[in-house]
Structures are given as structure tokens and as C-alpha cells.
Design a protein around this motif. Sequence first.
Motif, PDB file in Angstrom:
ATOM      1  N   ARG A  11     -45.121 -11.659  13.271  1.00 34.55           N
ATOM      2  CA  ARG A  11     -44.293 -12.114  14.390  1.00 34.55           C
ATOM      3  C   ARG A  11     -42.823 -12.031  13.986  1.00 34.55           C
ATOM      4  NH1 ARG A  11     -48.379 -11.363  15.890  1.00 34.55           N
ATOM      5  NH2 ARG A  11     -49.930 -12.643  16.948  1.00 34.55           N
ATOM      6  N   GLU A  12     -41.941 -11.949  14.969  1.00 36.34           N
ATOM      7  CA  GLU A  12     -40.514 -11.975  14.662  1.00 36.34           C
ATOM      8  C   GLU A  12     -40.130 -13.378  14.205  1.00 36.34           C
ATOM      9  OE1 GLU A  12     -40.820  -8.950  15.022  1.00 36.34           O
ATOM     10  OE2 GLU A  12     -39.644  -8.165  16.709  1.00 36.34           O
ATOM     11  N   VAL A  13     -39.339 -13.461  13.158  1.00 37.74           N
ATOM     12  CA  VAL A  13     -38.818 -14.727  12.646  1.00 37.74           C
ATOM     13  C   VAL A  13     -37.301 -14.660  12.717  1.00 37.74           C
ATOM     14  CG1 VAL A  13     -38.624 -16.206  10.598  1.00 37.74           C
ATOM     15  CG2 VAL A  13     -40.815 -15.103  11.145  1.00 37.74           C
ATOM     16  N   ARG A  14     -36.692 -15.660  13.350  1.00 40.29           N
ATOM     17  CA  ARG A  14     -35.242 -15.608  13.597  1.00 40.29           C
ATOM     18  C   ARG A  14     -34.464 -16.739  12.942  1.00 40.29           C
ATOM     19  NH1 ARG A  14     -37.635 -14.247  18.479  1.00 40.29           N
ATOM     20  NH2 ARG A  14     -37.424 -12.026  18.981  1.00 40.29           N
ATOM     21  N   ARG A  15     -35.185 -17.729  12.396  1.00 36.67           N
ATOM     22  CA  ARG A  15     -34.490 -18.829  11.695  1.00 36.67           C
ATOM     23  C   ARG A  15     -35.079 -18.919  10.294  1.00 36.67           C
ATOM     24  NH1 ARG A  15     -34.914 -23.698  13.067  1.00 36.67           N
ATOM     25  NH2 ARG A  15     -36.996 -23.416  13.967  1.00 36.67           N
ATOM     26  N   TYR A  16     -34.209 -19.020   9.312  1.00 32.10           N
ATOM     27  CA  TYR A  16     -34.630 -18.838   7.925  1.00 32.10           C
ATOM     28  C   TYR A  16     -34.187 -20.005   7.048  1.00 32.10           C
ATOM     29  CZ  TYR A  16     -34.454 -14.199  10.076  1.00 32.10           C
ATOM     30  OH  TYR A  16     -34.597 -13.146  10.944  1.00 32.10           O
ATOM     31  N   VAL A  63     -23.928  -8.052  16.464  1.00 35.87           N
ATOM     32  CA  VAL A  63     -25.299  -7.932  16.991  1.00 35.87           C
ATOM     33  C   VAL A  63     -25.460  -8.899  18.160  1.00 35.87           C
ATOM     34  CG1 VAL A  63     -26.277  -7.209  14.766  1.00 35.87           C
ATOM     35  CG2 VAL A  63     -26.293  -9.645  15.402  1.00 35.87           C
ATOM     36  N   PHE A  64     -26.542  -8.734  18.929  1.00 39.62           N
ATOM     37  CA  PHE A  64     -26.714  -9.532  20.141  1.00 39.62           C
ATOM     38  C   PHE A  64     -27.049 -10.994  19.846  1.00 39.62           C
ATOM     39  CE2 PHE A  64     -27.282  -5.193  21.750  1.00 39.62           C
ATOM     40  CZ  PHE A  64     -26.425  -5.222  22.838  1.00 39.62           C
ATOM     41  N   ARG A  65     -27.641 -11.260  18.680  1.00 42.25           N
ATOM     42  CA  ARG A  65     -27.947 -12.645  18.306  1.00 42.25           C
ATOM     43  C   ARG A  65     -27.296 -12.946  16.958  1.00 42.25           C
ATOM     44  NH1 ARG A  65     -33.406 -15.114  19.923  1.00 42.25           N
ATOM     45  NH2 ARG A  65     -34.276 -13.764  21.544  1.00 42.25           N
ATOM     46  N   PRO A  66     -26.011 -13.283  16.973  1.00 44.33           N
ATOM     47  CA  PRO A  66     -25.285 -13.497  15.713  1.00 44.33           C
ATOM     48  C   PRO A  66     -25.977 -14.484  14.771  1.00 44.33           C
ATOM     49  CG  PRO A  66     -23.751 -13.466  17.555  1.00 44.33           C
ATOM     50  CD  PRO A  66     -25.129 -13.416  18.155  1.00 44.33           C
ATOM     51  N   ALA A  67     -26.654 -15.491  15.318  1.00 44.92           N
ATOM     52  CA  ALA A  67     -27.273 -16.510  14.458  1.00 44.92           C
ATOM     53  C   ALA A  67     -28.284 -15.896  13.501  1.00 44.92           C
ATOM     54  CB  ALA A  67     -27.941 -17.584  15.325  1.00 44.92           C
ATOM     55  N   ASN A  68     -28.952 -14.815  13.930  1.00 48.03           N
ATOM     56  CA  ASN A  68     -29.938 -14.171  13.052  1.00 48.03           C
ATOM     57  C   ASN A  68     -29.298 -13.712  11.737  1.00 48.03           C
ATOM     58  OD1 ASN A  68     -31.558 -14.483  15.275  1.00 48.03           O
ATOM     59  ND2 ASN A  68     -31.914 -12.297  15.638  1.00 48.03           N
ATOM     60  N   LEU A  69     -28.104 -13.159  11.838  1.00 48.27           N
ATOM     61  CA  LEU A  69     -27.438 -12.671  10.625  1.00 48.27           C
ATOM     62  C   LEU A  69     -26.693 -13.778   9.887  1.00 48.27           C
ATOM     63  CD1 LEU A  69     -26.145  -9.107  11.598  1.00 48.27           C
ATOM     64  CD2 LEU A  69     -28.033  -9.736  10.092  1.00 48.27           C
TER      65      LEU A  69
END
Lengths: 175, 175
Positions: A11-16, A63-69
Amino acid sequence: MDAYLAVVSKREVRRYLPRPIPEEALEQIVQAGRASGSSRNRQPWRFIAVTERTILRDLAPFVFRPANLEGCAAAIAVVLTNPRAQFDAGRTAQNMMLAAWTLGIGSCPNTPSDEAAMRERLEIPAEMSISTVLSLGYPAPGEPRPRADADPAAKLTRISRLPLAELLHRETFRA
Amino acid sequence: MDAYLAVVSKREVRRYLPRPIPEEALEQIVQAGRASGSSRNRQPWRFIAVTERTILRDLAPFVFRPANLEGCAAAIAVVLTNPRAQFDAGRTAQNMMLAAWTLGIGSCPNTPSDEAAMRERLEIPAEMSISTVLSLGYPAPGEPRPRADADPAAKLTRISRLPLAELLHRETFRA
């Protein structure tokens, strides 16, 4: 981890977690990308592994979701020597994300919203394009995480995807 | 089969045994494609599983390597509802080919050389495009085949790919 389970459970994971990715794991992930097949074995990709916090923060607005980076432990930019090779880019990116998943590391692809700015910050030659930037990290609490004891059939039942009956045609599209 | 080994050992297989692919295996393969992530979970794909010999033979002239489709046991056309979603097509195709590999089934992608003709034969609506047609089958003698006892590191050493040093950049492309 079983290979089929890895493929259907990813699954996609977006918070680390802030926990860094060991160098050895990063190399295993990139090797999985290197091993991918491509049209006529042209390997139209180059990878940029980014772990410096300042660079990750600089890239985030592009990127479209800055929080990911902003929140990831590492990023891997997939750079194309042939901008039309997006299908091959998807293959190598999927390989890397699956390899990460088997190591307990979550990931998701990030499409550049400002490719020119990202190219400049990553010092990428003008003739190359950026397909995606994978953000990577150990999953934060509440995020999907790999489970080696999961049941593939159960994963496929609970997944947020169109039912197979809507996706799959037999022999021809109309049939 | 171990997940990491599957990812790094998967090779394109272009010659197949006449042995048919069991229906259950075909479904497992397509489920792996269904499970793939995609941009905003849009799942821009539909799959057409083709096993009828006459249709496979009809399709063969419309790809760059007709022999792949003439000799395969089954084919899966990846049809896109958004023709620009080639990156996602690569992800779902890689998932299906890896799932096949774990079942002992070889595969390779075939780009249409005559998409219009293929669209007509497969009765695909005009607004959709064909990303790739995967040819599938148990590997013929001499072809690569999955080995559950292989060593991933050895696979990565012997592989016909650019060395990691040429592919991988750190922090920025120029660095």
C-alpha cells in the motif's frame, strides 16, 4: 516475506517515522530498480537517492503533496533519459517500492508539480526528465505496514479497488 | 518464493511451453494488477485476458515481436482509460508479471505496433488506449525461469544491466 503477498499487500505510505533508512536497505531498494526489465533493455532511468534533510525540504514544494517529502527518511528520484519511457519508469518504481515493502519500509510516488524547479535543485541535465520522486520511510503509526503473516486473499477482499468483475474482460473488451 | 528474490530475479520470457495457464493462476495474476497503487487511486486500467488461440494469432501481427503472442499460453492487454497514465500502467504490469513469476510463469510486455488494428480486434472503445499486451506462459527450455533457491546477490551480479555506479547518484545528479 512471500512474494505474492508482497505484491498484493503493498500500500502507499505517506507518513513516516523519523528513523533513518540504513544504507544497506537503500542499496537493496535501488538494486531492485536496476534489475527491472525495460523496453529493449534500454534501462532509460537514472536514480538520485536523497537523504539530506535540507535537500528533501527544498524539494517538497515541487511535488503535489509536500508533506510526503518533508517527512520522509529518504527519496529516490527516477530520472528518464527518454521522457516517453513512463511505462518503464512505472516498472522500475514498482520494483523499488516492493523491495522497500519487503524490508518494512513504506513508500509512495510523487509526481513533480514543478519539474523545472526540481530539475534545477537536483542538478539534472536539461535533456533528462523527472518521472517520479519516491518518498520512503518506516511507516508512522496508523499507516499501512507490511505483515508477513497476512493472508493474500483477505488483503484482496478488503482493498480499496474496483471489483475484479469491473476490471477484467475475457477474450475481447466487449465480450 | 521470497519477495525480494522475486523482484530482482524476474526476467523477460519470450518463448513458452504449450501448457495452458490454469484459470486460478490467471486470476491470481490479474488480482496482482488490480491491487497495484495508482495516482490518486484512479485505477486507470482495464484488463483483457485472452486465451483463445485464434485471437492470439490475430493479435500477433500488431506487436513488434509477433512470435511472443503466437507462442504464448495467454495474454493480458492493459487498456487505459487515461492514455497519459503510462507510469501507472507500468506499475500494474510489473505487479502482474511478478505475480506470474512467483507461480513459475514467464512473461514480457509487448507494445502495440498497430494500436488501431489491435483496438478493433479486441473491441476496445475508441476513447481507451492500449498500453501493453503481456504475453504469458510457462518458460520453454533455455528461457529464464524462477528459482526459489537462487541467491539475490548472485542474480544482481550476473544480470545484464548497467552497473549501479552508472545509475545511482547521491543527493543531486551532479554530486
